[in-house]
Design a protein around this motif. Structure first.
Motif, PDB file in Angstrom:
ATOM      1  N   ASP A  85       0.772   8.972  25.104  1.00 23.68           N
ATOM      2  CA  ASP A  85       2.090   9.013  25.847  1.00 23.68           C
ATOM      3  C   ASP A  85       3.158   9.257  24.898  1.00 23.68           C
ATOM      4  O   ASP A  85       3.973   9.772  25.799  1.00 23.68           O
ATOM      5  CB  ASP A  85       2.669   7.455  25.726  1.00 23.68           C
ATOM      6  N   ASP A  86       2.721  10.016  23.803  1.00 21.47           N
ATOM      7  CA  ASP A  86       3.890  11.097  23.018  1.00 21.47           C
ATOM      8  C   ASP A  86       3.014  12.247  23.362  1.00 21.47           C
ATOM      9  O   ASP A  86       2.410  13.259  22.752  1.00 21.47           O
ATOM     10  CB  ASP A  86       3.852  10.536  21.838  1.00 21.47           C
ATOM     11  N   ASN A 100      -1.304   9.714  30.554  1.00 22.58           N
ATOM     12  CA  ASN A 100      -0.212   9.226  29.355  1.00 22.58           C
ATOM     13  C   ASN A 100       0.385   8.095  29.508  1.00 22.58           C
ATOM     14  O   ASN A 100       1.240   7.531  29.280  1.00 22.58           O
ATOM     15  CB  ASN A 100       1.320  10.122  30.108  1.00 22.58           C
ATOM     16  N   ASP A 101      -0.048   7.148  30.186  1.00 23.64           N
ATOM     17  CA  ASP A 101      -0.026   5.413  29.965  1.00 23.64           C
ATOM     18  C   ASP A 101      -1.526   5.439  30.308  1.00 23.64           C
ATOM     19  O   ASP A 101      -2.205   5.636  31.306  1.00 23.64           O
ATOM     20  CB  ASP A 101       1.291   5.350  31.152  1.00 23.64           C
ATOM     21  N   VAL A 122      -1.925   3.054  33.663  1.00 27.73           N
ATOM     22  CA  VAL A 122      -1.903   3.250  34.919  1.00 27.73           C
ATOM     23  C   VAL A 122      -2.285   4.450  35.357  1.00 27.73           C
ATOM     24  O   VAL A 122      -3.536   4.394  35.707  1.00 27.73           O
ATOM     25  CB  VAL A 122      -0.270   3.508  35.824  1.00 27.73           C
ATOM     26  N   ASP A 138      -4.493   4.824  22.932  1.00 28.06           N
ATOM     27  CA  ASP A 138      -3.445   4.828  22.382  1.00 28.06           C
ATOM     28  C   ASP A 138      -3.489   3.411  22.111  1.00 28.06           C
ATOM     29  O   ASP A 138      -3.075   2.766  23.415  1.00 28.06           O
ATOM     30  CB  ASP A 138      -2.263   5.358  22.188  1.00 28.06           C
ATOM     31  N   LEU A 139      -2.360   2.639  21.347  1.00 25.08           N
ATOM     32  CA  LEU A 139      -2.934   1.109  21.781  1.00 25.08           C
ATOM     33  C   LEU A 139      -1.147   0.823  22.812  1.00 25.08           C
ATOM     34  O   LEU A 139      -1.143   0.208  23.675  1.00 25.08           O
ATOM     35  CB  LEU A 139      -2.650   0.381  19.602  1.00 25.08           C
ATOM     36  N   LYS A 140      -0.064   1.365  21.993  1.00 27.86           N
ATOM     37  CA  LYS A 140       0.810   1.475  22.390  1.00 27.86           C
ATOM     38  C   LYS A 140       1.047   2.095  23.292  1.00 27.86           C
ATOM     39  O   LYS A 140       1.543   3.153  22.921  1.00 27.86           O
ATOM     40  CB  LYS A 140       2.130   1.652  21.120  1.00 27.86           C
ATOM     41  N   MET A 141       0.704   1.766  24.677  1.00 22.04           N
ATOM     42  CA  MET A 141       1.634   2.929  26.135  1.00 22.04           C
ATOM     43  C   MET A 141       2.767   2.283  27.026  1.00 22.04           C
ATOM     44  O   MET A 141       2.445   1.003  27.558  1.00 22.04           O
ATOM     45  CB  MET A 141       0.682   3.314  26.778  1.00 22.04           C
ATOM     46  N   PRO A 142       3.301   2.727  27.788  1.00 25.54           N
ATOM     47  CA  PRO A 142       4.074   2.233  29.105  1.00 25.54           C
ATOM     48  C   PRO A 142       3.040   1.972  29.747  1.00 25.54           C
ATOM     49  O   PRO A 142       2.220   2.132  30.592  1.00 25.54           O
ATOM     50  CB  PRO A 142       5.233   3.383  28.991  1.00 25.54           C
ATOM     51  N   LYS A 143       3.363   0.611  30.950  1.00 27.65           N
ATOM     52  CA  LYS A 143       3.460  -0.192  32.065  1.00 27.65           C
ATOM     53  C   LYS A 143       2.243  -0.289  32.162  1.00 27.65           C
ATOM     54  O   LYS A 143       2.271  -1.636  31.690  1.00 27.65           O
ATOM     55  CB  LYS A 143       2.944   1.310  33.151  1.00 27.65           C
ATOM     56  N   ILE A 144       0.940  -0.122  31.393  1.00 28.59           N
ATOM     57  CA  ILE A 144      -0.402  -1.108  31.178  1.00 28.59           C
ATOM     58  C   ILE A 144      -0.585  -0.686  29.209  1.00 28.59           C
ATOM     59  O   ILE A 144      -0.954   0.407  29.291  1.00 28.59           O
ATOM     60  CB  ILE A 144      -1.434  -0.867  32.126  1.00 28.59           C
ATOM     61  N   ASP A 145      -0.328  -1.144  29.028  1.00 24.14           N
ATOM     62  CA  ASP A 145      -0.236  -0.876  27.371  1.00 24.14           C
ATOM     63  C   ASP A 145      -1.620  -0.846  27.321  1.00 24.14           C
ATOM     64  O   ASP A 145      -3.265  -1.102  27.706  1.00 24.14           O
ATOM     65  CB  ASP A 145      -0.363  -1.598  26.759  1.00 24.14           C
TER      66      ASP A 145
END
Lengths: 562, 152
Positions: free
Chosen positions: B14-15, B39-40, B42, B66-73
């Motif tokens: 996401d970054d 990017n996320d 979903v 990536d472990l930490k992502m928006p919407k669905i991690d």
């Protein structure tokens, strides 16, 4: 001539030892017969065998002594009285209780040894017994000893006929039960002052003992519990679910002959109460089990606190995790881009320098914001607020005017319509809650057409007020609503800010005894017709003590927002 | 036998800065491979299931998640990938800034194929990406199903 009254100049009892070794008692009497002039003429002698008589006499004497001995060795106080409070006889225990030798008591009046009021009460009981001719048992009296010590005495009075068959005497058998009643009362005091539920059941599951806490929990007097089974006094729906389980636990304890602790849940009123119930077999003197005893401690609050602690631990873990992630990520970017910039410059390639430099700056900004947010979040609750009665509308208006430039910049309209809803909160904390909510709403609403935010509030009963901040933006899908309250959750990567806002709102609300959530969409057939459902954030806060009822209601559907 | 076919990576990150950094590090490793970015969570699932704008997306050889992502991690994406019979054979490499033990434990519980912590040290970061791409492109032999799926 009439012989004069015989007089025995010789009369004595003589003991012979017989040839067989036994003893014979003989009364030897001699009588001298005289003529008219008084001269002795003849002598008559008679020997009477007294052995049998002597034996009977001695037997009777020893039997009486035996009986006396038995009566004197009884711990009970035994009095033999006439119908007028005269003590005809008494045993040693009774004499000792009075504190005088027996001989000094016998034949005297009760009132000489007991206070007048006590003696009068005894006499009344005595007469009742003599009149009715039937024993009266279990009379409990308070005796005042010489010296003033009070003792509790339980007396049985039995009427007694004297020689001519008239009932004019009685035997009183009295026990000192002071220690017994004290022990009993002490036991009751202990169990009735215990916050735990204490009870005993027989093997049929019928209550034989319940303490005050137990009675209080079910709101019924002891009489309505004793002799009852669980299913007789538990609310029917609870009994249907639980009576079998409790019974099984009771049985297991009786069968295993050992104490066990069970976790038993009981719905009382609206709340599921959790009890740690220690149950143990009740065993009589012969080792037979005659029932099951129980001590149930209400651990509902403890469990709740454990869960809350777990939750806090998870919060802390998330906090540390998010903090490290949010600080490390921009650092990776800054270091990475700086190195590529150096690499590119050394290679004489300047095409990317501008892009990389602005990325570095943005990452550094992000990092600074993250640090600010972290500090802000960690400060929540550190400074204890000064709760006061706050008019929600007043604080909301202040917040909105503060945010006016941002609202105008983003073209979002904001309306406050909170009626006279008032909460009990610190001013700064309420302002922060509203600021964060409006801030959040601007982010979500500004994508839509004619974006608008509506702030309302209403009384929610039970001393709470619900503050509502609704927008008409695209809304948040149900599965992401809970996530929105997490730390640094950004629901779309594009949106600015670290997302600590709702987390702070929730924390402030929870610290004040309330909560924060995103309202479900209304079940509305027309929902599809609407362009966007909007986001509907709710914050429950303690109402001001004298906060008047509010007419203002949260809109129940998104059409009200528009 | 070394299969020199270019490896197709899907980078779920996401970054946007990290995307640029990973891509450049891969380029400088001079190993021929392709990379798509989502990017996320979903988007990741849409890409893998070829939904919407990703209808024509190729099947990736390796997912860098990536472990930490928006919407669905990342963990949830991992769980969904590994419980989807069509996707489960695809190797998933977790790439994260988190070295939290709990994250690592959960990632492996959800059958992550590898767990990498993005190094703060620039050289190490470059080195990691280079070795990563070399490993998955040159040394690692993909499962036959994936090979067939990717070429067929």
């Amino acid at each position: 001539m009439r012989p004069s009254k015989p007089s025995y100049p010789y009369d004595q009892v003589v003991r012979y030892r017989r040839a067989d070794g036994g003893v014979t008692w003989v009364r030897c009497r001699g009588l001298i017969i005289r003529d008219g002039s008084g001269r002795p003429v003849r002598m008559l002698g008679a020997h009477t065998d007294l052995t049998e008589l002597k034996r009977r006499e001695e037997e009777a004497k020893s039997r009486e002594q035996e009986l006396r001995h038995i009566i004197d060795s009884l711990p009970a106080y035994i009095y033999y009285k006439d119908g007028n409070n005269k003590i005809l006889d008494l045993n040693r225990a009774a004499a000792e209780e009075i504190g005088l030798p027996r001989e000094e008591i016998v034949g005297r009046q009760t009132e000489e040894f007991f206070p007048a009021s006590d003696a009068a009460a005894f006499l009344q009981d005595d007469r009742e017994v003599l009149l009715s001719g039937t024993p009266k048992r279990g009379i409990v009296e308070n005796h005042e000893r010489i010296g003033g010590e009070r003792r509790v005495i339980r007396t049985d009075k039995i009427p007694f006929a004297s020689a001519d068959d008239t009932l004019d005497r009685l035997v009183a058998v009295a026990h000192d039960i002071t220690d017994l009643t004290r022990g009993e009362r002490q036991f009751r005091s202990f169990i009735d002052n215990s916050p735990a539920l204490i009870f005993a059941k027989d093997l049929d599951g019928r209550m034989t003992l319940v303490n005050e806490a137990f009675r209080g929990l079910f709101g019924v007097p002891e009489g309505d519990l004793l002799g009852k089974r669980d299913e007789d006094f538990l609310p029917p729906d609870v009994a249907a679910k639980k009576a079998d389980e409790f019974r099984a636990n009771d049985r297991a304890v009786a069968e295993e002959r050992s104490s066990q602790t069970y976790e038993e849940t009981l719905r009382i009123g609206e709340i599921d109460r959790v009890f740690a119930s220690t149950k143990f077999p009740l065993v009589d003197e012969t080792g037979e089990i005659y029932g099951v005893g129980g001590i149930s401690t209400d651990v509902t609050d403890l469990r709740r606190m454990e869960l809350a602690l777990e939750e806090k631990k998870r919060d802390l873990e998330r906090f540390v995790y998010t903090a490290s992630h949010d600080l490390k990520s921009p650092l990776v970017s800054i270091i990475g881009f700086m190195n590529y910039m150096i690499e590119d410059m050394e290679a004489g390639d300047t095409s990317q320098l501008g892009d990389y430099a602005s990325r570095v700056r943005a990452a550094a900004d992000r990092m600074r914001r993250s640090i600010d947010d972290l500090l802000e979040y960690s400060r929540v609750g550190q400074v204890p607020g000064e709760p006061q009665q706050l008019d929600v509308g007043e604080v909301a208006e202040a917040v909105v005017s503060e945010l006016r430039p941002r609202l105008e910049g983003t073209g979002v309209a904001c309306r406050v319509s909170t009626g006279d809803a008032a909460v009990w909160l610190d001013w700064t904390q309420l302002a922060q809650i509203i600021t964060n909510l409006v801030d959040n709403a601007i982010k979500y609403a500004c994508d839509g057409e004619a974006p608008e935010i509506l702030i309302t509030a209403h009384e929610a009963g039970q001393g709470m007020v619900v503050l509502c901040v609704d927008d008409n933006g695209p809304g948040i899908a149900p599965e992401y609503r809970e996530k929105a309250f997490g730390l640094f959750e950004r629901l779309n990567s594009g949106s600015e800010g670290s997302g600590v806002g709702l987390a702070i709102v929730r924390r402030l609300a929870e610290d004040a005894g309330g909560r924060a959530w995103i309202e479900d969409d209304r079940d509305d057939d027309n929902r599809d017709a609407k362009a966007s459902p909007g986001t509907r954030v709710r914050v429950m806060l303690p109402a001001a003590a004298c906060g008047a009822g509010s007419d203002s209601r949260c809109p129940s559907g998104a059409e009200d927002v528009r | 036998m070394i299969d020199a076919r270019p490896t197709h990576f899907l980078l779920a990150e996401d970054d946007p800065d990290h995307v640029v950094l990973v891509k450049r590090a891969m380029r400088s490793a001079r190993i021929v491979n392709t990379i798509d970015v989502v990017n996320d969570g979903v988007e990741t699932m849409e890409y893998l299931r070829r939904e919407g704008e990703f209808a024509d997306a190729p099947r990736p050889d390796v997912i860098l998640l990536d472990l930490k992502m928006p919407k669905i991690d990342g963990l949830e994406v991992l769980r969904r990938v590994k419980s989807d019979p069509e996707l489960s054979v695809t190797p998933v490499v977790m790439m994260t800034t988190s070295d939290a033990e709990s994250d690592r434990a959960r990632a492996y519980e959800h059958r992550a194929n590898s767990y990498l912590v993005k190094p703060l040290e620039f050289d190490q970061f470059q080195d990691m990406v280079r070795q990563l791409s070399m490993y998955w492109t040159i040394w690692n032999q993909p499962p036959p199903a994936l090979l067939n799926g990717a070429t067929g």
